[in-house]
Write an enzyme that holds these catalytic residues in place. Sequence first.
Site, PDB file in Angstrom:
ATOM      1  N   ILE A   1      37.174  52.715  64.064  1.00 45.99           N
ATOM      2  CA  ILE A   1      36.509  52.713  65.328  1.00 45.99           C
ATOM      3  C   ILE A   1      36.708  53.952  66.135  1.00 45.99           C
ATOM      4  O   ILE A   1      36.005  54.396  66.868  1.00 45.99           O
ATOM      5  CB  ILE A   1      36.702  51.223  65.985  1.00 45.99           C
ATOM      6  N   CYS A   2      38.382  54.139  66.140  1.00 42.95           N
ATOM      7  CA  CYS A   2      38.880  55.133  67.062  1.00 42.95           C
ATOM      8  C   CYS A   2      38.027  56.268  66.773  1.00 42.95           C
ATOM      9  O   CYS A   2      37.752  57.185  67.543  1.00 42.95           O
ATOM     10  CB  CYS A   2      40.079  55.400  67.045  1.00 42.95           C
ATOM     11  N   THR A   3      38.247  56.844  65.368  1.00 41.07           N
ATOM     12  CA  THR A   3      37.501  58.006  64.902  1.00 41.07           C
ATOM     13  C   THR A   3      36.117  58.120  65.178  1.00 41.07           C
ATOM     14  O   THR A   3      35.854  59.311  65.792  1.00 41.07           O
ATOM     15  CB  THR A   3      37.861  57.780  63.297  1.00 41.07           C
TER      16      THR A   3
END
Length: 161
Positions: free
Chosen positions: A48-50
């Site tokens: 999700i962060c990427t």
Amino acid sequence: MLGDAAPAEGQEAPDFELPNQFGEPVRLSSLRGKPVVVLFFPFAFSGICTSELCEIRDNWAPFADVDAHVLAVSVDSKFALRAFAEAEGYDFDLLADFWPHGEVARRFGVFDEGSGMALRGTFILDAEGIVRYSIVNPRGQARSLAEYREALAAVSAGVRS
């Protein structure tokens, strides 16, 4: 369990200095004069962060249009953040809240003591360093780029008037 309470909208954001992915110190208060977007994210290279940071990279116009400085903060080391930035082509600052572990995330009320990571907190500051928008997304829920586009536009309108 979380650290301190998050700064409320209308309050001055806590000042901090952290190294970016190149080891260069970045002090929040030195960025006064234009909007700043402070994005806390759990970990480099996580799914999700990427995708969230790639969405910012690929939709840079709303940030550039208001001359906003983007600071993406995680508890990763500057070495991991440099590899992450190089792998994904991020041109904005990735800040290492590595040691003391999560200190800045705690000051913004987004450090999860149980897991040792920052939550997905977003804080948009005006040119004077005042929080004008903030949200902390539940674990596993990505941020809405549309929401902070609107918030950036509102902050920009206030800065220009």
